[in-house]
Design a protein around this motif. Structure first.
Motif, PDB file in Angstrom:
ATOM      1  N   LEU A  11       0.801  -1.119   0.012  1.00  0.00           N
ATOM      2  CA  LEU A  11       0.181  -0.044  -0.025  1.00  0.00           C
ATOM      3  C   LEU A  11       0.713   1.287  -0.004  1.00  0.00           C
ATOM      4  O   LEU A  11       0.537   2.236  -0.620  1.00  0.00           O
ATOM      5  N   SER A  12       2.066   1.133   0.783  1.00  0.00           N
ATOM      6  CA  SER A  12       2.986   2.260   0.792  1.00  0.00           C
ATOM      7  C   SER A  12       3.438   2.700  -0.637  1.00  0.00           C
ATOM      8  O   SER A  12       3.569   3.737  -0.978  1.00  0.00           O
ATOM      9  N   VAL A  13       3.881   1.413  -1.510  1.00  0.00           N
ATOM     10  CA  VAL A  13       4.344   1.775  -2.733  1.00  0.00           C
ATOM     11  C   VAL A  13       3.364   2.077  -3.639  1.00  0.00           C
ATOM     12  O   VAL A  13       3.367   3.122  -4.532  1.00  0.00           O
ATOM     13  N   VAL A  14       2.025   1.701  -3.628  1.00  0.00           N
ATOM     14  CA  VAL A  14       0.884   2.276  -4.322  1.00  0.00           C
ATOM     15  C   VAL A  14       0.638   3.524  -4.181  1.00  0.00           C
ATOM     16  O   VAL A  14       0.610   4.233  -5.151  1.00  0.00           O
ATOM     17  N   PHE A  15       0.495   4.161  -2.910  1.00  0.00           N
ATOM     18  CA  PHE A  15       0.207   5.546  -2.578  1.00  0.00           C
ATOM     19  C   PHE A  15       1.367   6.321  -3.251  1.00  0.00           C
ATOM     20  O   PHE A  15       1.171   7.341  -3.666  1.00  0.00           O
ATOM     21  N   ALA A  16       2.599   5.906  -2.962  1.00  0.00           N
ATOM     22  CA  ALA A  16       3.509   6.790  -3.479  1.00  0.00           C
ATOM     23  C   ALA A  16       3.732   6.986  -4.728  1.00  0.00           C
ATOM     24  O   ALA A  16       4.055   8.035  -5.235  1.00  0.00           O
ATOM     25  N   ALA A  17       3.463   5.702  -5.358  1.00  0.00           N
ATOM     26  CA  ALA A  17       3.444   5.808  -7.061  1.00  0.00           C
ATOM     27  C   ALA A  17       2.414   6.993  -7.331  1.00  0.00           C
ATOM     28  O   ALA A  17       2.613   7.739  -8.330  1.00  0.00           O
ATOM     29  N   ILE A  18       1.172   7.028  -6.627  1.00  0.00           N
ATOM     30  CA  ILE A  18       0.420   7.742  -7.194  1.00  0.00           C
ATOM     31  C   ILE A  18       0.469   8.997  -6.928  1.00  0.00           C
ATOM     32  O   ILE A  18       0.307  10.075  -7.582  1.00  0.00           O
ATOM     33  N   ALA A  19       1.373   9.345  -5.647  1.00  0.00           N
ATOM     34  CA  ALA A  19       1.523  10.838  -5.172  1.00  0.00           C
ATOM     35  C   ALA A  19       2.613  11.231  -5.975  1.00  0.00           C
ATOM     36  O   ALA A  19       2.631  12.411  -6.156  1.00  0.00           O
ATOM     37  N   TYR A  20       3.421  10.590  -6.633  1.00  0.00           N
ATOM     38  CA  TYR A  20       4.723  10.875  -7.398  1.00  0.00           C
ATOM     39  C   TYR A  20       4.324  11.558  -8.764  1.00  0.00           C
ATOM     40  O   TYR A  20       4.945  12.283  -9.289  1.00  0.00           O
ATOM     41  N   VAL A  21       3.067  11.078  -9.385  1.00  0.00           N
ATOM     42  CA  VAL A  21       2.862  11.283 -10.693  1.00  0.00           C
ATOM     43  C   VAL A  21       2.572  12.896 -10.894  1.00  0.00           C
ATOM     44  O   VAL A  21       1.723  13.388 -10.129  1.00  0.00           O
ATOM     45  N   MET A  91      -2.488  -1.984  -8.787  1.00  0.00           N
ATOM     46  CA  MET A  91      -2.680  -1.071  -9.765  1.00  0.00           C
ATOM     47  C   MET A  91      -2.901  -1.382 -11.408  1.00  0.00           C
ATOM     48  O   MET A  91      -2.553  -2.678 -11.611  1.00  0.00           O
ATOM     49  N   GLU A  92      -3.360  -0.649 -12.310  1.00  0.00           N
ATOM     50  CA  GLU A  92      -3.485  -0.966 -13.295  1.00  0.00           C
ATOM     51  C   GLU A  92      -3.158   0.164 -14.249  1.00  0.00           C
ATOM     52  O   GLU A  92      -2.970   1.543 -13.784  1.00  0.00           O
ATOM     53  N   TRP A  93      -2.862   0.212 -15.568  1.00  0.00           N
ATOM     54  CA  TRP A  93      -2.315   1.153 -16.623  1.00  0.00           C
ATOM     55  C   TRP A  93      -3.290   1.075 -17.721  1.00  0.00           C
ATOM     56  O   TRP A  93      -3.590  -0.168 -18.335  1.00  0.00           O
ATOM     57  N   ARG A  94      -3.688   2.194 -18.294  1.00  0.00           N
ATOM     58  CA  ARG A  94      -4.289   2.186 -19.652  1.00  0.00           C
ATOM     59  C   ARG A  94      -3.906   3.000 -20.455  1.00  0.00           C
ATOM     60  O   ARG A  94      -3.309   3.915 -20.244  1.00  0.00           O
ATOM     61  N   LEU A  95      -3.917   2.572 -21.823  1.00  0.00           N
ATOM     62  CA  LEU A  95      -3.574   3.419 -22.773  1.00  0.00           C
ATOM     63  C   LEU A  95      -4.799   4.062 -23.728  1.00  0.00           C
ATOM     64  O   LEU A  95      -5.679   3.202 -23.851  1.00  0.00           O
ATOM     65  N   VAL A  96      -4.893   5.133 -23.638  1.00  0.00           N
ATOM     66  CA  VAL A  96      -6.196   5.894 -24.570  1.00  0.00           C
ATOM     67  C   VAL A  96      -5.538   6.375 -25.750  1.00  0.00           C
ATOM     68  O   VAL A  96      -4.750   7.394 -25.678  1.00  0.00           O
TER      69      VAL A  96
END
Length: 217
Positions: A11-21, A91-96
């Motif tokens: 969870l720490s990694v997930v939220f760190a990744a989200i916050a870093y963007v 986490m997931e990633w999407r290409l639009v």
């Protein structure tokens, strides 16, 4: 105890990744193409004027539906937006596609090849197992994406992957010992053959799932 520690770490990694963007920078640079009409909605406007919406759902009591979306990149040469979705424990990633609005789920933030014609995705998730663990190579065609290679059942975790030229990918295969918590890494490689098929360094070391390239857009 180990399970709790791994959950907290993930969870720490997930939220760190989200916050870093740096989403604010992207919105400032491309405000006529991507913006937030409100704090919980992300809107992409296609070349044809259609809207593609991603709406956050922060309902912690409904883990399967929890989702927080952010735009983390724009690939102008390919014409694709990269969207990151932070879930409850994954986490997931999407290409639009910026022209058609077509959306494709991928296993990581993509890395374009030097010529820009392909995208490399790779993700290591041996410990928690919440997201796909493996490698994808996508070819970018006019208004379409073709999955040229995918293996998300490998018994090791790919790390440090990168392009070496337009038709070769190198990376490390990380193995993990659940008893000792020790890791071992070995070099790995993918090569694009003259027949358009990606060839792994040692097929016996892969659970190889590719038959023919598949167009998914």
């Amino acid at each position: 105890m180990k399970t709790i520690l791994w959950t907290v770490l993930l969870l720490s990694v997930v939220f760190a990744a989200i916050a870093y963007v740096p989403e604010e920078t992207i919105l400032a640079d491309y405000g006529d193409m991507v913006f937030r009409p409100d704090s919980s909605t992300l809107c992409i406007i296609t070349e044809g004027g259609d809207s593609v919406l991603f709406e956050n759902n922060r309902d912690w009591d409904n883990a399967e539906e929890f989702a927080v979306y952010k735009v983390i990149d724009y690939l102008p040469k390919q014409g694709y937006w990269v969207i990151e979705m932070g879930g409850y424990e994954w986490m997931e990633w999407r290409l639009v596609n910026g022209n058609t609005g077509n959306t494709q789920t991928i296993i990581s933030e993509p890395i374009p090849s030097p010529d820009g014609n392909r995208l490399l995705c790779f993700k290591e998730d041996l410990r928690a197992g919440f997201i796909p663990n493996g490698i994808q190579v996508w070819r970018i065609d006019p208004d379409a994406m073709t999955l040229e290679f995918e293996d998300v059942d490998v018994p090791w975790g790919p790390i440090d992957a990168e392009w070496v030229g337009d038709s070769s990918v190198v990376f490390n295969k990380m193995s993990y010992d659940c008893e000792t918590w020790e890791t071992l890494t070995l070099p790995g490689r993918l090569e694009l053959g003259s027949d358009g098929i990606w060839i792994p360094d040692d097929p016996a070391d892969w659970i190889f799932t590719q038959d023919e390239p598949v167009n998914l857009d």
